[in-house]
Write a protein that holds these residues in place. Structure first.
Motif, PDB file in Angstrom:
ATOM      1  N   ALA A   1       2.274  -5.543   7.010  1.00 11.56           N
ATOM      2  CA  ALA A   1       0.964  -4.946   7.262  1.00 11.56           C
ATOM      3  C   ALA A   1       0.719  -3.855   6.227  1.00 11.56           C
ATOM      4  CB  ALA A   1       0.904  -4.371   8.669  1.00 11.56           C
ATOM      5  N   LEU A   2      -0.367  -3.990   5.496  1.00 10.07           N
ATOM      6  CA  LEU A   2      -0.748  -2.962   4.536  1.00 10.07           C
ATOM      7  C   LEU A   2      -1.647  -1.968   5.259  1.00 10.07           C
ATOM      8  CD1 LEU A   2      -0.616  -2.027   1.597  1.00 10.07           C
ATOM      9  CD2 LEU A   2      -2.697  -3.343   1.173  1.00 10.07           C
ATOM     10  N   CYS A   3      -1.201  -0.727   5.323  1.00  9.46           N
ATOM     11  CA  CYS A   3      -1.901   0.279   6.129  1.00  9.46           C
ATOM     12  C   CYS A   3      -2.440   1.412   5.254  1.00  9.46           C
ATOM     13  CB  CYS A   3      -0.959   0.886   7.166  1.00  9.46           C
ATOM     14  SG  CYS A   3      -0.229  -0.327   8.277  1.00  9.46           S
ATOM     15  N   GLU A   4      -3.547   1.976   5.689  1.00  7.29           N
ATOM     16  CA  GLU A   4      -4.065   3.201   5.104  1.00  7.29           C
ATOM     17  C   GLU A   4      -3.443   4.359   5.869  1.00  7.29           C
ATOM     18  OE1 GLU A   4      -8.458   2.876   3.705  1.00  7.29           O
ATOM     19  OE2 GLU A   4      -8.302   1.861   5.641  1.00  7.29           O
ATOM     20  N   ARG A   5      -3.085   5.374   5.145  1.00  7.08           N
ATOM     21  CA  ARG A   5      -2.517   6.543   5.807  1.00  7.08           C
ATOM     22  C   ARG A   5      -3.287   7.784   5.377  1.00  7.08           C
ATOM     23  NH1 ARG A   5       3.331   6.927   2.729  1.00  7.08           N
ATOM     24  NH2 ARG A   5       2.579   6.738   0.574  1.00  7.08           N
ATOM     25  N   PRO A   6      -3.370   8.790   6.251  1.00  9.84           N
ATOM     26  CA  PRO A   6      -4.061  10.024   5.868  1.00  9.84           C
ATOM     27  C   PRO A   6      -3.373  10.646   4.665  1.00  9.84           C
ATOM     28  CG  PRO A   6      -3.629   9.959   8.230  1.00  9.84           C
ATOM     29  CD  PRO A   6      -2.841   8.838   7.617  1.00  9.84           C
ATOM     30  N   LEU A   7      -4.171  10.983   3.668  1.00 12.32           N
ATOM     31  CA  LEU A   7      -3.603  11.562   2.458  1.00 12.32           C
ATOM     32  C   LEU A   7      -3.669  13.077   2.505  1.00 12.32           C
ATOM     33  CD1 LEU A   7      -5.005   9.252  -0.357  1.00 12.32           C
ATOM     34  CD2 LEU A   7      -2.728   9.239   0.654  1.00 12.32           C
ATOM     35  N   PHE A   9      -1.799   3.655   0.356  1.00 14.00           N
ATOM     36  CA  PHE A   9      -1.372   2.574   1.230  1.00 14.00           C
ATOM     37  C   PHE A   9       0.116   2.677   1.552  1.00 14.00           C
ATOM     38  CE2 PHE A   9      -4.938   0.654  -1.181  1.00 14.00           C
ATOM     39  CZ  PHE A   9      -5.804   0.464  -0.122  1.00 14.00           C
ATOM     40  N   LEU A  10       0.458   2.141   2.700  1.00  7.52           N
ATOM     41  CA  LEU A  10       1.848   2.094   3.148  1.00  7.52           C
ATOM     42  C   LEU A  10       2.110   0.719   3.730  1.00  7.52           C
ATOM     43  CD1 LEU A  10       4.517   3.631   3.901  1.00  7.52           C
ATOM     44  CD2 LEU A  10       3.450   4.080   6.105  1.00  7.52           C
ATOM     45  N   ARG A  11       3.224   0.106   3.348  1.00  6.44           N
ATOM     46  CA  ARG A  11       3.589  -1.189   3.902  1.00  6.44           C
ATOM     47  C   ARG A  11       4.476  -0.997   5.125  1.00  6.44           C
ATOM     48  NH1 ARG A  11       6.368  -6.509   1.069  1.00  6.44           N
ATOM     49  NH2 ARG A  11       7.463  -7.221   2.925  1.00  6.44           N
ATOM     50  N   ARG A  32       1.535  -3.915  16.468  1.00  7.10           N
ATOM     51  CA  ARG A  32       0.801  -3.587  15.251  1.00  7.10           C
ATOM     52  C   ARG A  32       1.073  -2.133  14.863  1.00  7.10           C
ATOM     53  NH1 ARG A  32       0.546  -8.262  15.830  1.00  7.10           N
ATOM     54  NH2 ARG A  32      -1.243  -9.692  15.576  1.00  7.10           N
ATOM     55  N   PRO A  33       0.724  -1.733  13.637  1.00  4.78           N
ATOM     56  CA  PRO A  33       0.915  -0.327  13.238  1.00  4.78           C
ATOM     57  C   PRO A  33       0.185   0.623  14.175  1.00  4.78           C
ATOM     58  CG  PRO A  33       0.411  -1.700  11.333  1.00  4.78           C
ATOM     59  CD  PRO A  33       0.186  -2.554  12.538  1.00  4.78           C
ATOM     60  N   MET A  76      -4.395  -0.358   9.938  1.00  4.18           N
ATOM     61  CA  MET A  76      -4.084  -1.598   9.232  1.00  4.18           C
ATOM     62  C   MET A  76      -5.272  -2.053   8.392  1.00  4.18           C
ATOM     63  SD  MET A  76      -2.241  -5.064  10.641  1.00  4.18           S
ATOM     64  CE  MET A  76      -3.608  -5.617  11.692  1.00  4.18           C
ATOM     65  N   PHE A  77      -5.006  -2.291   7.135  1.00  3.49           N
ATOM     66  CA  PHE A  77      -6.045  -2.686   6.189  1.00  3.49           C
ATOM     67  C   PHE A  77      -6.004  -4.183   5.918  1.00  3.49           C
ATOM     68  CE2 PHE A  77      -7.548  -3.179   1.753  1.00  3.49           C
ATOM     69  CZ  PHE A  77      -8.813  -2.628   1.878  1.00  3.49           C
ATOM     70  N   SER A  78      -4.806  -4.744   5.837  1.00  2.00           N
ATOM     71  CA  SER A  78      -4.628  -6.170   5.595  1.00  2.00           C
ATOM     72  C   SER A  78      -3.235  -6.556   6.057  1.00  2.00           C
ATOM     73  CB  SER A  78      -4.806  -6.490   4.105  1.00  2.00           C
ATOM     74  OG  SER A  78      -4.701  -7.876   3.858  1.00  2.00           O
TER      75      SER A  78
END
Length: 208
Positions: A35-41, A67-69, A82-83, A89-91
């Motif tokens: 799962a390719l996830c967006e994380r707060p930067l 992004f974080l896998r 799921r994350p 989750m982005f993809s």
């Protein structure tokens, strides 16, 4: 074209080698879901202050990956795991855990790259600079695979108060898609292209 598999110094979230839900170790040659996830930067550190000047030849810190896998074993994914927050989750895609120290093989098909490219292009709000770079390098990779074709550039609009520096836009055609695709050219150096490519390679766990 610049080679894309050079060393990266980006802070990339690589696969941990275990399921994010049950924490079972993911053994080589077994299937899993990535799962390719967006994380707060966190805000990127500003340049060195006068009280702490940057040392000669000291390289500025690189921004973290947007992004974080996160990996899941097959049973947990099927069970709906799921994350979790704060990740979004982005993809996602099904892949195979690589064998350590073995030459990397193609573990994702082209549809995964196309999906990431299209999702990044469909953002309703302006994307972060790191995401613009990410999509641009994906475009270069898809061009190399002859999935994306360069058609030219769009006219650069006149600067305005809201957009003082209009972006340089590439017009491209995605295979089997009639409508042209617009890609922002962030004017990356060969080194920066290598850094972003390394980020992508780490996320997908393969050489791109």
């Amino acid at each position: 074209m610049t080679m894309l598999n050079t060393h990266t110094s980006w802070q990339v979230g690589r696969s941990s080698g275990q399921c994010a839900a049950c924490h079972t170790l993911l053994t080589p040659n077994t299937s899993c879901w990535a799962a390719l996830c967006e994380r707060p930067l966190q805000p990127h550190p500003v340049a060195a202050s006068p009280e702490k000047p940057q040392k000669p030849n000291e390289k500025a810190s690189e921004p973290p990956s947007p992004f974080l896998r996160v990996d899941f074993c097959e049973p947990c994914w099927v069970a709906g795991k799921r994350p979790e927050s704060p990740l979004t989750m982005f993809s996602h895609w099904r892949t195979v855990i690589p064998v350590p120290e073995q030459k990397k093989k193609l573990l994702v098909d082209d549809s995964v790259l196309v999906d990431l490219f299209q999702r990044l292009g469909s953002r309703p709000e302006p994307t972060l600079a790191e995401e613009v770079r990410f999509r641009f390098v994906l475009a270069l990779i898809l061009m190399r695979k002859r999935i994306l074709k360069y058609e030219g550039t769009a006219p650069i609009p006149a600067p305005t108060a809201e957009i003082p520096h209009p972006p340089h836009i590439w017009l491209m055609k995605l295979r089997s898609v009639e409508e042209p695709v617009h890609v922002i050219d962030p004017h990356l150096t060969p080194e920066q292209i290598g850094e972003v490519s390394g980020q992508l390679s780490a996320i997908l766990a393969e050489e791109v």
